[in-house]
Design an enzyme around this catalytic site. Structure first.
Site, PDB file in Angstrom:
ATOM      1  N   ARG A  47       0.863  -1.197   0.000  1.00 50.25           N
ATOM      2  CA  ARG A  47       0.000   0.000   0.000  1.00 50.25           C
ATOM      3  C   ARG A  47       0.891   1.235   0.000  1.00 50.25           C
ATOM      4  O   ARG A  47       1.779   1.364   0.849  1.00 50.25           O
ATOM      5  CB  ARG A  47      -0.850  -0.048   1.269  1.00 50.25           C
ATOM      6  N   ARG A  95      -1.562   6.589   9.585  1.00 45.26           N
ATOM      7  CA  ARG A  95      -1.717   6.097   8.203  1.00 45.26           C
ATOM      8  C   ARG A  95      -1.795   7.263   7.208  1.00 45.26           C
ATOM      9  O   ARG A  95      -1.699   8.424   7.584  1.00 45.26           O
ATOM     10  CB  ARG A  95      -2.987   5.259   8.106  1.00 45.26           C
ATOM     11  N   LYS A 149      -3.335   1.289  15.058  1.00 44.99           N
ATOM     12  CA  LYS A 149      -3.343   2.207  13.907  1.00 44.99           C
ATOM     13  C   LYS A 149      -3.946   3.559  14.291  1.00 44.99           C
ATOM     14  O   LYS A 149      -4.728   3.658  15.254  1.00 44.99           O
ATOM     15  CB  LYS A 149      -4.133   1.597  12.761  1.00 44.99           C
ATOM     16  N   LYS A 155      -5.610   7.268  12.386  1.00 48.54           N
ATOM     17  CA  LYS A 155      -6.065   7.800  11.092  1.00 48.54           C
ATOM     18  C   LYS A 155      -6.468   9.270  11.189  1.00 48.54           C
ATOM     19  O   LYS A 155      -7.168   9.651  12.124  1.00 48.54           O
ATOM     20  CB  LYS A 155      -7.249   6.974  10.587  1.00 48.54           C
ATOM     21  N   CYS A 174     -15.446  -3.197   0.377  1.00 48.27           N
ATOM     22  CA  CYS A 174     -14.022  -3.396   0.679  1.00 48.27           C
ATOM     23  C   CYS A 174     -13.480  -4.480  -0.255  1.00 48.27           C
ATOM     24  O   CYS A 174     -14.225  -5.085  -1.014  1.00 48.27           O
ATOM     25  CB  CYS A 174     -13.845  -3.810   2.128  1.00 48.27           C
ATOM     26  N   CYS A 226      -7.914 -10.840   0.946  1.00 50.23           N
ATOM     27  CA  CYS A 226      -7.904 -10.442   2.357  1.00 50.23           C
ATOM     28  C   CYS A 226      -7.953 -11.665   3.283  1.00 50.23           C
ATOM     29  O   CYS A 226      -8.910 -12.447   3.235  1.00 50.23           O
ATOM     30  CB  CYS A 226      -9.091  -9.524   2.661  1.00 50.23           C
ATOM     31  N   CYS A 257     -16.097  -8.261   6.614  1.00 50.11           N
ATOM     32  CA  CYS A 257     -15.991  -8.720   8.001  1.00 50.11           C
ATOM     33  C   CYS A 257     -16.192  -7.502   8.911  1.00 50.11           C
ATOM     34  O   CYS A 257     -16.230  -6.373   8.431  1.00 50.11           O
ATOM     35  CB  CYS A 257     -14.634  -9.398   8.249  1.00 50.11           C
ATOM     36  N   CYS A 266     -13.782  -2.183   6.822  1.00 54.10           N
ATOM     37  CA  CYS A 266     -13.035  -1.376   5.847  1.00 54.10           C
ATOM     38  C   CYS A 266     -13.951  -0.693   4.831  1.00 54.10           C
ATOM     39  O   CYS A 266     -13.655   0.400   4.373  1.00 54.10           O
ATOM     40  CB  CYS A 266     -12.020  -2.245   5.117  1.00 54.10           C
TER      41      CYS A 266
END
Ligand code: SRM
Ligand code: SF4
Length: 571
Positions: free
Chosen positions: A84, A154, A216, A218, A435, A441, A480, A484
């Site tokens: 990414r 991120r 993470k 954001k 997503c 994934c 899931c 995302c």
């Protein structure tokens, strides 16, 4: 973490997650990644390196469609890397685009470029032998993938609305500055991937610390009225306050995030809380303060409870706010009023206030690949060859060709038409998102990207049946509960539970400021369709003329609104 902060009553005591040991022992994210690269016996990374490569922007994956078959044949899964890129504000030059386009075709298993809903792109399917080559190629063209994954800040998002082109440039510059300021300072990335072995006297991570963040992090910068970046999915948000067409400062919103774990009531999605107004000059200090508070007080004993949203709920907004004021040496002022009215991209041509033209192309689920019937990837590359400006990737997985001069507009349009890039797309399709999910994934429970296109057609047919096909419903699918696809902020959201099964959420709103509540659990596609069909019928008959679907289901009490997610999401 400093001595003083370790003693803070807000530090969670207990056994640390193994992820903390991995970071601590990694020698500033080096681990033994280099040794693994030389190991030709396996296509995978081993031990701690599996997690450490994420800090370098890479995930180890395998093709789940053929996993069982390979196991049967006693082969190891077909390991490959998803990489990414870091692309603050989603801006990429057309020359950079041509280089990544060429690379995706020549060196990846799937041959695609995947635009993500955080304004960047991913390569799926890089074999281990090609990883270093990938990083070198990115470096040569001025890009990198540092800190696009794992426990760091991120990719920083900013509104991509091309109309306000001058304002956009300012905000984009700030997004870039924030992204660079918050990057890890370790030289590991340059050493491993670029063979840059400059000696550093003492390695330090003055902002992130030796064990980086607990989870993470954001950030977005939003230019109202467009909430295209979906600010409530993010830990830290700067809402631009504009006076007389000038940016004067920001309202700060903290603690958004969408992930849950099925049936784990200690987890919940959360919209971000308004903390007040700050001056532009304080942006970097405030971001540093928020991120270091999360570094020091975030939960390192339970990764499911480690995002800023949980820290905020645990320590309380007042304490959090006071600590920002101390660390950033400032005082919050009362927030300025602002209004969000839209979330989607404006597909098609728009003339900016700079008199240049901007063309937003709809890219279904962000997947750029040549299709049998139309050459999407080739067409975009052809435009890149013929356009001197930039491309901008949007948080809705679309692509904008920016700053086309009047005398070049027809030429760009003719290429777009030739390759089938400008099509009649329904408002419903434009406002739907999925997503990645299967096959790449590893966490996918149900299909998303491969499921959505046909599902939208079914929803379009239902809407036609009830005479509301001139309207749309923000519809999102996520494979899931990590969320995302941001289904938790949709008017209709499907959250993958198992193969072919989803939880159906409804009642988010158009502008993305309300969490959608679970309406039906663990149901199959035919049940989803019949439930949605009944709801749309009811909306068509009983909804007010201008009332949106999400507001309707709340008003007539089909579901209760989620008002205080930490306490009422599961009720
Ligand atoms: Fe995500 C993990 C894809 C946006 C919440 N996400 C993953 C991984 C890397 C799976 C993994 O850990 O092995 C997925 C890779 C799939 C693949 O094959 O490409 C993945 N996430 C994506 C992307 C590509 C979805 C897309 O279709 O665009 C988005 C990449 C964004 C980027 O460029 O950085 C993406 N992920 C999001 C969002 C939406 C957003 O940020 O606006 C969320 C929900 C918002 C939030 O953070 O709360 C999101 N992803 C997660 C989570 C749950 C985090 C948590 O708080 O628990 C995971 C799992 C994890 O981190 O443990 C995850
Ligand atoms: Fe994978 Fe789940 Fe994220 Fe979809 S929501 S990309 S299935 S982790």
């Amino acid at each position: 973490m400093t001595e003083k902060n370790q003693k803070s009553p807000f530090v969670v005591k207990g056994n640390l997650e193994d992820a903390e040991r991995i970071k601590y022992q990694s020698n500033y994210l080096r681990g033994t990644i280099l040794q693994d690269l030389d190991n030709e016996l396996t296509g995978s990374f081993t031990g701690d390196n599996f997690s450490l490569i994420r800090f370098h922007g890479m995930y180890q994956q395998d093709n789940r469609d053929i996993r069982t078959e390979r196991i049967k044949q006693k082969l190891e899964p077909l390991h490959s890397i998803m990489l990414r890129c870091r692309l603050p504000g989603g801006v990429i030059t057309t020359q950079q685009w041509l280089d990544i386009d060429k690379f995706a075709t020549a060196k990846t298993i799937y041959g695609s470029i995947r635009l993500t809903n955080r304004q960047t792109f991913q390569f799926h399917g890089i074999l281990k032998k090609n990883i270093k080559l990938t990083h070198k190629m990115l470096h040569q063209i001025g890009l990198d993938s540092l800190a696009t994954a794992n426990d760091v800040n991120r990719n920083v998002l900013c509104t991509s609305n091309p109309y306000e082109s001058i304002l956009h440039q300012k905000v984009y510059n700030l997004a870039k500055k924030l992204s660079e300021h918050l990057l890890p300072r370790t030289k590991a990335y340059a050493e491993i991937w670029w063979d840059d072995h400059k000696i550093v006297e003492k390695e330090e991570e003055p902002i992130l610390g030796k064990t980086y963040l607990p989870r993470k992090f954001k950030i977005t910068i939003v230019i109202p009225p467009n909430n295209d970046v979906d600010l409530h999915a993010n830990d830290l948000n700067f809402v631009a306050i504009i006076k007389n067409k000038e940016l004067i400062g920001f309202n700060l919103l903290i603690g958004g995030g969408l992930s849950i774990e099925h049936n784990n009531h200690a987890t919940y999605p959360r919209t971000a809380t308004d903390f007040g107004y700050i001056e532009i000059e304080k942006m970097i200090d405030v971001a540093t303060a928020v991120i270091t508070i999360q570094r020091d007080w975030g939960n390192r004993t339970d990764r499911k409870n480690a995002r800023t949203k949980y820290t905020l709920e645990r320590v309380g907004i007042d304490h959090f706010k006071k600590e920002i004021e101390i660390r950033a040496d400032m005082k919050f002022k009362p927030s300025y009023p602002y209004k969000l009215t839209t979330r989607g991209d404006r597909i098609g041509w728009i003339k900016g206030i700079d008199e240049k033209w901007h063309l937003t192309l709809f890219i279904e689920n962000g997947r750029i690949i040549n299709h049998p019937k139309y050459q999407l990837k080739k067409g975009i590359a052809e435009i890149a060859k013929n356009h001197r400006g930039n491309f901008r990737l949007t948080a809705n997985q679309n692509l904008i060709i920016t700053s086309v001069p009047e005398n070049k507009k027809l030429h760009i349009e003719s290429i777009a038409m030739k390759y089938g890039l400008i099509n009649k797309i329904s408002a419903q399709r434009k406002n739907s998102m999925a997503c990645v999910s299967f096959p790449t994934c590893p966490l996918a429970m149900a299909e998303a990207e491969r499921f959505l296109p046909k599902f939208i057609t079914k929803i379009e047919n239902i809407m036609k049946n009830y005479g509301v096909n001139n309207r749309y419903i923000v519809l999102r699918v996520t494979g899931c509960p990590n969320g995302c696809g941001r289904a938790m902020l949709a008017e209709i959201g499907l959250i993958g539970k198992a193969i072919g099964r989803y939880n159906l959420h409804i009642g988010g709103n158009r502008i993305g400021t309300r969490i959608a509540r679970m309406y039906r659990e663990n149901i199959k596609e035919d049940e989803i369709i019949s439930n949605i069909s009944k709801l749309i019928e009811c909306w068509a008959k009983e909804g007010y003329k201008e009332e949106n679907f999400g507001d309707f289901v709340i008003r007539i009490g089909i579901v209760k609104p989620v008002l205080d997610p930490a306490r009422d999401f599961w009720k």
